[in-house]
Design a protein around this motif. Structure first.
Motif, PDB file in Angstrom:
ATOM      1  N   ILE A 139       0.919  -1.116  -0.204  1.00 22.13           N
ATOM      2  CA  ILE A 139       0.221   0.204  -0.135  1.00 22.13           C
ATOM      3  C   ILE A 139       0.965   1.231   0.277  1.00 22.13           C
ATOM      4  O   ILE A 139       0.712   1.723  -0.788  1.00 22.13           O
ATOM      5  CB  ILE A 139      -0.893  -0.118   1.290  1.00 22.13           C
ATOM      6  N   ILE A 140       1.821   1.238   0.890  1.00 25.20           N
ATOM      7  CA  ILE A 140       3.117   2.370   0.902  1.00 25.20           C
ATOM      8  C   ILE A 140       3.364   2.456  -0.533  1.00 25.20           C
ATOM      9  O   ILE A 140       3.457   4.059  -0.894  1.00 25.20           O
ATOM     10  CB  ILE A 140       4.279   2.467   2.023  1.00 25.20           C
ATOM     11  N   GLU A 141       3.483   1.097  -1.404  1.00 22.11           N
ATOM     12  CA  GLU A 141       4.950   1.624  -2.392  1.00 22.11           C
ATOM     13  C   GLU A 141       2.962   2.489  -3.085  1.00 22.11           C
ATOM     14  O   GLU A 141       3.923   3.462  -4.082  1.00 22.11           O
ATOM     15  CB  GLU A 141       4.916   0.014  -2.932  1.00 22.11           C
ATOM     16  N   ALA A 142       2.608   1.818  -3.371  1.00 25.54           N
ATOM     17  CA  ALA A 142       0.905   2.765  -4.172  1.00 25.54           C
ATOM     18  C   ALA A 142       1.084   3.887  -3.663  1.00 25.54           C
ATOM     19  O   ALA A 142       0.282   4.242  -4.320  1.00 25.54           O
ATOM     20  CB  ALA A 142      -0.329   2.119  -4.511  1.00 25.54           C
ATOM     21  N   PHE A 143       1.047   4.189  -2.838  1.00 25.41           N
ATOM     22  CA  PHE A 143       0.697   5.729  -2.593  1.00 25.41           C
ATOM     23  C   PHE A 143       1.657   6.496  -2.548  1.00 25.41           C
ATOM     24  O   PHE A 143       1.957   7.665  -3.234  1.00 25.41           O
ATOM     25  CB  PHE A 143       0.704   5.935  -0.595  1.00 25.41           C
ATOM     26  N   GLY A 144       2.842   6.463  -3.127  1.00 29.91           N
ATOM     27  CA  GLY A 144       4.113   6.542  -3.660  1.00 29.91           C
ATOM     28  C   GLY A 144       4.407   8.150  -3.137  1.00 29.91           C
ATOM     29  O   GLY A 144       4.622   8.459  -2.228  1.00 29.91           O
ATOM     30  N   ARG A 145       5.051   9.132  -4.572  1.00 29.83           N
ATOM     31  CA  ARG A 145       5.854  10.334  -3.816  1.00 29.83           C
ATOM     32  C   ARG A 145       4.521  11.399  -3.898  1.00 29.83           C
ATOM     33  O   ARG A 145       4.105  12.178  -3.512  1.00 29.83           O
ATOM     34  CB  ARG A 145       6.607  10.582  -4.200  1.00 29.83           C
ATOM     35  N   ALA A 146       2.790  10.940  -3.370  1.00 26.21           N
ATOM     36  CA  ALA A 146       1.991  12.042  -3.692  1.00 26.21           C
ATOM     37  C   ALA A 146       2.350  13.332  -2.205  1.00 26.21           C
ATOM     38  O   ALA A 146       3.492  13.131  -1.242  1.00 26.21           O
ATOM     39  CB  ALA A 146       0.085  11.764  -3.015  1.00 26.21           C
ATOM     40  N   LYS A 147       1.858  14.370  -2.999  1.00 25.27           N
ATOM     41  CA  LYS A 147       1.737  15.470  -2.259  1.00 25.27           C
ATOM     42  C   LYS A 147       0.734  16.236  -1.382  1.00 25.27           C
ATOM     43  O   LYS A 147       1.034  16.972  -0.320  1.00 25.27           O
ATOM     44  CB  LYS A 147       2.277  16.797  -3.009  1.00 25.27           C
ATOM     45  N   THR A 148      -0.108  16.139  -1.677  1.00 29.38           N
ATOM     46  CA  THR A 148      -1.595  16.914  -1.460  1.00 29.38           C
ATOM     47  C   THR A 148      -2.254  15.414  -0.918  1.00 29.38           C
ATOM     48  O   THR A 148      -3.084  14.817  -1.429  1.00 29.38           O
ATOM     49  CB  THR A 148      -2.284  17.473  -1.942  1.00 29.38           C
ATOM     50  N   LEU A 149      -3.124  15.509   0.425  1.00 30.74           N
ATOM     51  CA  LEU A 149      -4.267  14.190   0.804  1.00 30.74           C
ATOM     52  C   LEU A 149      -5.022  15.628   1.264  1.00 30.74           C
ATOM     53  O   LEU A 149      -4.900  17.046   1.506  1.00 30.74           O
ATOM     54  CB  LEU A 149      -3.634  13.891   2.065  1.00 30.74           C
ATOM     55  N   HIS A 150      -6.282  14.807   0.802  1.00 30.85           N
ATOM     56  CA  HIS A 150      -7.611  15.687   0.683  1.00 30.85           C
ATOM     57  C   HIS A 150      -8.246  14.269   1.868  1.00 30.85           C
ATOM     58  O   HIS A 150      -8.658  13.182   0.763  1.00 30.85           O
ATOM     59  CB  HIS A 150      -8.530  15.516  -0.227  1.00 30.85           C
ATOM     60  N   ILE A 151      -8.954  14.918   2.562  1.00 31.86           N
ATOM     61  CA  ILE A 151      -9.785  13.977   3.475  1.00 31.86           C
ATOM     62  C   ILE A 151     -10.843  14.233   3.683  1.00 31.86           C
ATOM     63  O   ILE A 151     -11.766  15.301   3.810  1.00 31.86           O
ATOM     64  CB  ILE A 151      -9.127  13.660   5.190  1.00 31.86           C
ATOM     65  N   THR A 152     -12.531  13.232   3.113  1.00 28.04           N
ATOM     66  CA  THR A 152     -13.728  13.805   3.282  1.00 28.04           C
ATOM     67  C   THR A 152     -14.269  12.801   4.209  1.00 28.04           C
ATOM     68  O   THR A 152     -13.918  11.660   3.939  1.00 28.04           O
ATOM     69  CB  THR A 152     -14.333  14.279   1.437  1.00 28.04           C
ATOM     70  N   GLY A 153     -15.892  13.289   4.634  1.00 32.73           N
ATOM     71  CA  GLY A 153     -16.811  12.340   5.386  1.00 32.73           C
ATOM     72  C   GLY A 153     -17.784  12.544   5.765  1.00 32.73           C
ATOM     73  O   GLY A 153     -17.294  14.275   6.464  1.00 32.73           O
ATOM     74  N   LYS A 154     -18.357  12.491   7.144  1.00 33.57           N
ATOM     75  CA  LYS A 154     -19.430  13.179   7.727  1.00 33.57           C
ATOM     76  C   LYS A 154     -18.725  14.495   8.229  1.00 33.57           C
ATOM     77  O   LYS A 154     -17.506  14.144   9.429  1.00 33.57           O
ATOM     78  CB  LYS A 154     -19.874  12.005   8.997  1.00 33.57           C
ATOM     79  N   GLU A 155     -19.317  15.617   8.043  1.00 31.95           N
ATOM     80  CA  GLU A 155     -19.070  16.697   8.963  1.00 31.95           C
ATOM     81  C   GLU A 155     -17.644  17.201   8.836  1.00 31.95           C
ATOM     82  O   GLU A 155     -16.441  17.695   9.321  1.00 31.95           O
ATOM     83  CB  GLU A 155     -19.089  16.953  10.283  1.00 31.95           C
ATOM     84  N   THR A 156     -16.570  16.315   7.987  1.00 28.88           N
ATOM     85  CA  THR A 156     -14.856  16.331   7.483  1.00 28.88           C
ATOM     86  C   THR A 156     -14.642  17.102   6.287  1.00 28.88           C
ATOM     87  O   THR A 156     -15.234  16.338   5.151  1.00 28.88           O
ATOM     88  CB  THR A 156     -14.603  15.156   7.627  1.00 28.88           C
ATOM     89  N   ASP A 157     -14.174  17.778   6.239  1.00 30.62           N
ATOM     90  CA  ASP A 157     -13.188  18.570   4.197  1.00 30.62           C
ATOM     91  C   ASP A 157     -11.947  18.780   5.231  1.00 30.62           C
ATOM     92  O   ASP A 157     -11.848  19.934   4.822  1.00 30.62           O
ATOM     93  CB  ASP A 157     -14.496  19.300   3.438  1.00 30.62           C
ATOM     94  N   LEU A 158     -10.775  18.459   4.583  1.00 33.26           N
ATOM     95  CA  LEU A 158      -9.501  18.713   5.338  1.00 33.26           C
ATOM     96  C   LEU A 158      -8.890  18.197   4.508  1.00 33.26           C
ATOM     97  O   LEU A 158      -8.463  17.356   3.798  1.00 33.26           O
ATOM     98  CB  LEU A 158      -9.549  18.034   6.544  1.00 33.26           C
ATOM     99  N   THR A 159      -7.274  19.010   3.684  1.00 31.90           N
ATOM    100  CA  THR A 159      -6.342  18.886   2.672  1.00 31.90           C
ATOM    101  C   THR A 159      -5.600  19.563   4.191  1.00 31.90           C
ATOM    102  O   THR A 159      -5.431  20.268   4.795  1.00 31.90           O
ATOM    103  CB  THR A 159      -6.267  19.617   2.104  1.00 31.90           C
TER     104      THR A 159
END
Length: 366
Positions: free
Chosen positions: A185-205
């Motif tokens: 999984i970590i290899e699949a994440f690669g060298r990503a720069k930005t994480l965006h999390i959404t869900g119940k009452e959640t919108d966070l970058t």
């Protein structure tokens, strides 16, 4: 003694710590955890390893925080500092006869001592990086902990040992398999720069550029099961809601909502014990910054037990810690606080890395 404690002792020494003959292992435990300490005594003796038990009496933490003079709260204990500089490994046994032992202690007294003992973490991080020190945290079930988890002691003991892989024929092989899946999984994440999390009452970058994703596979925590990193300190923007009750020093807080700007919590509320939450967020300058962001991967753990050692690993959840960040992940934030807060993700929760969905509804999609 339950034979699985002997399996757990062997797992901790041989897999988590990889101890060698002639080394010294310090174990820090409450007296109630004596059966596991006994299993460790037997296993270390068989391996030619010295065991140094430091046993904490019942109500020991309460008596310390209730009566400690300023020099004890604000200064690092010299002998313990020397031990961390000397021993080869440490096992911290998470066990208590009273999970609410510190509920009536003024939070600032705890925070002051936590800040003073931050020096221990710096020693551990340095020696660990040098390959001169290893550590692991592990559980021992008690009736009080079972009561918190709303289980009988027998049920809770089974829950604890199953989560550690001690029901497996070969617990070491089980955790090696976990390691391999996390690595994929970590290899699949690669060298990503930005994480965006959404869900119940959640919108966070937030930015994770240049940070390292850590494979939590039973080396530092037992049970384990998470993948985490420390985000760029000034990058978090948005809101997040934590729907799993979370405890810190035995004080339980529920329904935490945070709003962050430039990496810092600028607004916080809780449905239960909001005053305690706010006090802890103000313990020092680094307490309001994000120290860790993670996904729980241990699907042997499905329900909260009011123990962070288990709850942050619940399969199908994520957690975020405010305060101290993790140097091995690239984190630079310093604080006497590291408080993990947990959010369920099975009902529409999503993680995107650079716009690509990598985790949705409590499962990885890569």
């Amino acid at each position: 003694m339950d034979f699985r404690y002997e399996k757990l002792a062997r797992l901790l020494l041989d897999y988590s710590l990889n101890v060698k003959e002639g080394q010294t292992v310090m174990v820090n435990a409450a007296t109630v955890a004596e059966p596991l300490v006994q299993a460790l005594q037997k296993a270390t003796a068989e391996r030619g390893v010295y065991l140094l038990p430091i046993m904490r009496p019942e109500d020991g933490q309460y008596l310390f925080y209730k009566h400690a003079k300023d020099n004890l709260l604000d200064v690092t204990f010299p002998v313990m500092k020397q031990l961390f500089e000397t021993v080869d490994a440490m096992i911290g046994i998470h066990s208590t006869a009273n999970p609410r032992e510190l509920s009536r202690i003024e939070p600032t007294r705890i925070a002051r001592h936590r800040k003073a003992t931050a020096a221990f973490y710096e020693i551990i991080a340095r020696r660990e990086k040098e390959g001169a020190f290893s550590w692991v945290a592990a559980p021992f079930p008690t009736s009080a902990m079972a009561g918190d988890a709303e289980m009988s002691l027998g049920e809770y003991t089974d829950f604890v040992l199953k989560a550690c892989g001690c029901d497996e024929d070969d617990p070491t092989a089980y955790w090696k398999k976990v390691h391999g899946e996390h690595a994929r999984i970590i290899e699949a994440f690669g060298r990503a720069k930005t994480l965006h999390i959404t869900g119940k009452e959640t919108d966070l970058t937030m930015s994770v550029e240049g940070r390292t994703w850590i494979n939590c596979d039973g080396k530092n925590n037992m049970p384990d099961g998470e993948i985490f990193t420390s985000p760029v300190e000034d990058s978090a923007e948005g809101t997040i809601y934590f729907d799993v009750p979370c405890s810190y020093n035995g004080v339980e807080v529920e329904g935490v909502r945070l709003r962050l700007e430039k990496g810092k919590v600028v607004d916080a509320s809780a449905e239960k014990r909001e005053e305690y939450l706010l006090k802890m967020l103000d313990v020092d300058e680094g307490a309001r910054f994000v120290g860790e962001i993670a996904i729980g991967t241990n699907y042997h753990i499905q329900q909260p037990s009011k123990s962070i050692l288990f709850d942050e690993k619940i399969g199908g959840t994520m957690h975020m810690a405010v305060g101290l960040s993790i140097p091995e992940a690239g984190g630079r934030n310093k604080s006497g606080l590291h408080w993990d807060m947990i959010k369920r993700m099975e009902d529409g929760g999503r993680w995107r890395l650079d716009g690509r969905t990598v985790y949705e509804n409590g499962r990885f999609t890569v």
